[in-house]
Design an enzyme around this catalytic site. Sequence first.
Site, short mmCIF file in Angstrom:
data_model
loop_
_atom_site.label_atom_id
_atom_site.label_comp_id
_atom_site.label_asym_id
_atom_site.label_seq_id
_atom_site.Cartn_x
_atom_site.Cartn_y
_atom_site.Cartn_z
N PHE A 22 12.96 14.95 11.97
CA PHE A 22 11.63 14.36 12.13
C PHE A 22 11.68 13.17 13.10
CE2 PHE A 22 7.83 12.14 10.33
CZ PHE A 22 6.93 13.13 10.70
N TYR A 52 3.25 1.94 16.99
CA TYR A 52 4.56 2.56 17.22
C TYR A 52 5.55 1.53 17.78
CZ TYR A 52 1.66 6.58 16.47
OH TYR A 52 0.78 7.47 15.90
N GLN A 92 4.53 3.19 12.50
CA GLN A 92 5.44 4.32 12.29
C GLN A 92 6.67 3.78 11.56
OE1 GLN A 92 6.13 7.26 11.75
NE2 GLN A 92 5.69 8.20 13.73
N HIS A 110 3.58 -1.15 3.89
CA HIS A 110 3.00 0.17 3.61
C HIS A 110 4.18 1.13 3.35
CE1 HIS A 110 -0.07 3.35 3.92
NE2 HIS A 110 0.79 4.04 4.63
N ALA A 132 -3.80 17.32 10.40
CA ALA A 132 -4.45 17.67 11.66
C ALA A 132 -4.03 19.08 12.05
CB ALA A 132 -4.05 16.69 12.75
N ASP A 141 -1.67 14.88 16.24
CA ASP A 141 -0.82 15.42 17.33
C ASP A 141 -1.58 16.46 18.13
OD1 ASP A 141 1.42 13.88 16.88
OD2 ASP A 141 2.15 15.21 15.29
N SER A 151 0.87 -1.18 0.00
CA SER A 151 0.00 0.00 0.00
C SER A 151 0.90 1.22 0.00
CB SER A 151 -0.95 -0.01 1.20
OG SER A 151 -0.23 -0.17 2.41
N GLU A 158 1.35 5.48 0.64
CA GLU A 158 0.81 6.68 1.29
C GLU A 158 1.32 7.94 0.57
OE1 GLU A 158 0.80 6.69 5.62
OE2 GLU A 158 1.53 8.75 5.59
N ALA A 163 -7.62 7.81 19.36
CA ALA A 163 -7.93 7.15 18.08
C ALA A 163 -8.91 5.99 18.27
CB ALA A 163 -6.65 6.67 17.41
P1 FAD Z 1 -3.70 7.29 19.77
O1 FAD Z 1 -3.74 5.85 19.37
O2 FAD Z 1 -4.95 7.88 20.34
O3 FAD Z 1 -2.50 7.45 20.82
C1 FAD Z 1 -1.98 8.74 21.11
C2 FAD Z 1 -1.22 8.69 22.44
O4 FAD Z 1 -2.15 8.56 23.51
C3 FAD Z 1 -0.27 7.49 22.58
O5 FAD Z 1 0.83 7.91 23.34
C4 FAD Z 1 -1.11 6.46 23.36
O6 FAD Z 1 -0.29 5.58 24.09
C5 FAD Z 1 -1.92 7.38 24.26
N1 FAD Z 1 -3.25 6.86 24.60
C6 FAD Z 1 -4.12 6.20 23.80
N2 FAD Z 1 -5.27 5.95 24.44
C7 FAD Z 1 -5.14 6.48 25.68
C8 FAD Z 1 -5.98 6.57 26.83
N3 FAD Z 1 -7.22 6.05 26.83
N4 FAD Z 1 -5.50 7.19 27.95
C9 FAD Z 1 -4.25 7.74 27.98
N5 FAD Z 1 -3.40 7.69 26.92
C10 FAD Z 1 -3.85 7.07 25.79
N6 FAD Z 1 -1.05 12.63 11.79
C11 FAD Z 1 -1.80 13.52 11.11
O7 FAD Z 1 -2.05 14.63 11.57
N7 FAD Z 1 -2.32 13.22 9.87
C12 FAD Z 1 -2.11 12.01 9.31
O8 FAD Z 1 -2.59 11.77 8.20
C13 FAD Z 1 -1.33 11.04 10.00
N8 FAD Z 1 -1.11 9.81 9.48
C14 FAD Z 1 -0.41 8.88 10.19
C15 FAD Z 1 -0.24 7.58 9.67
C16 FAD Z 1 0.47 6.62 10.36
C17 FAD Z 1 0.60 5.22 9.77
C18 FAD Z 1 1.09 6.95 11.60
C19 FAD Z 1 1.93 5.93 12.33
C20 FAD Z 1 0.93 8.22 12.13
C21 FAD Z 1 0.17 9.20 11.46
N9 FAD Z 1 -0.04 10.49 11.97
C22 FAD Z 1 -0.80 11.40 11.28
C23 FAD Z 1 0.55 10.88 13.26
C24 FAD Z 1 -0.42 10.68 14.45
O9 FAD Z 1 -1.55 11.50 14.29
C25 FAD Z 1 0.33 11.06 15.73
O10 FAD Z 1 1.35 10.13 16.01
C26 FAD Z 1 -0.57 11.27 16.96
O11 FAD Z 1 0.20 11.93 17.97
C27 FAD Z 1 -1.11 9.99 17.57
O12 FAD Z 1 -2.09 9.45 16.80
P2 FAD Z 1 -2.65 7.96 17.11
O13 FAD Z 1 -3.74 7.73 16.16
O14 FAD Z 1 -1.56 6.98 17.19
O15 FAD Z 1 -3.25 8.23 18.58
#
Ligand code: FAD
Length: 285
Positions: free
Chosen positions: A213, A142, A173, A263, A52, A110, A16, A18, A122
């Site tokens: 980065f 991650y 990641q 990916h 974002a 973020d 896939s 990106e 998420a």
């Molecule tokens: P989550 O899974 O919600 O986790 C975020 C943090 O919160 C982690 O440290 C986790 O351990 C912690 N956490 C989760 N649940 C809880 C809870 N219930 N209580 C306390 N802590 C918790 N960013 C963009 O802006 N646009 C994009 O298109 C984009 N694409 C991406 C694609 C991939 C494949 C990857 C790996 C990252 C991408 N990112 C993107 C970056 C991502 O948005 C950031 O890394 C963001 O900080 C975390 O997103 P997440 O979905 O992993 O969050």
Amino acid sequence: VLNQSVSELGRDINVSFEFFPPNSPAMTSTLWESINRLKALDPKFVSVTYGANSGTRDLTHNIIKQIKHETGLIAAPHLTCIDANRQELKQIATDYWDNGIRNIVALRGDLPPGLNQPDMYAADLVGLLKEVNDFDISVAAYPEVHPEAKNAQADLLALKDKIDAGADRAISQFFFDTESFLRFRDRCAAVGIDKEIVPGILPVSNYKTLCKFSKLTNVKVPNWMHSQFEGLDNDQATRNLVGASIAIDQVKVLSREGVKDFHFYTLNRADLTYAICHTLGVRPK
Ligand code: FAD
């Protein structure tokens, strides 16, 4: 022997790709050249990132619809929940569904400066999307731990929450320490994550940018990479060859370890990704 087995494996391998939304006419034509070249490799899906906290989110919606209608590829928009309320997210998801989009990469995004406690993670977005309809959902993972996580185990359990909420796979990641990915995959299995952890492969062409980065994303750049790119600051062509060869080694080890889905963070350029896929045995159909 390794080369032969890798090329035979190509038959079962899914890739896939990106992309990110372009912000100039020149970047738009680079994006479309890349999509059209990589399309021949029959990707399982292509995805488009979502800025974002930026003002460019509509770009993602438009490009996704264009990719779907003009190429017939499965196009998966990234969607973040940090900068929208539940109502807005439901509207976006419904609009995607009504336009035939069935795949979404669900992310939190973020934290903007000053915000410590998000309204949604998420996993909550995955649940919301499943309420809207039966999307195929990818989430982020991650191997070297998300920078905000309390610790590695908490981060792993946060990934399990996303899978339990209905995600179909996790995309990792990027990483350069291949062993760290394989250990992470084992730890996922040990906590009962039964969905595919798809390695995110970043073919490096700009080493300086990568170093900046990587610090932000908590990804280790091993010392051997420093020496590989040493002296190449003004030599893009050699940097590309070095970057491709590093990624080729990475995918060969991973495919030997049974990884079948990859990916690619293409950075909207086809050449390195195409070469890496070729060595995996992924060829135009
Ligand atoms: P989550 O899974 O919600 O986790 C975020 C943090 O919160 C982690 O440290 C986790 O351990 C912690 N956490 C989760 N649940 C809880 C809870 N219930 N209580 C306390 N802590 C918790 N960013 C963009 O802006 N646009 C994009 O298109 C984009 N694409 C991406 C694609 C991939 C494949 C990857 C790996 C990252 C991408 N990112 C993107 C970056 C991502 O948005 C950031 O890394 C963001 O900080 C975390 O997103 P997440 O979905 O992993 O969050």
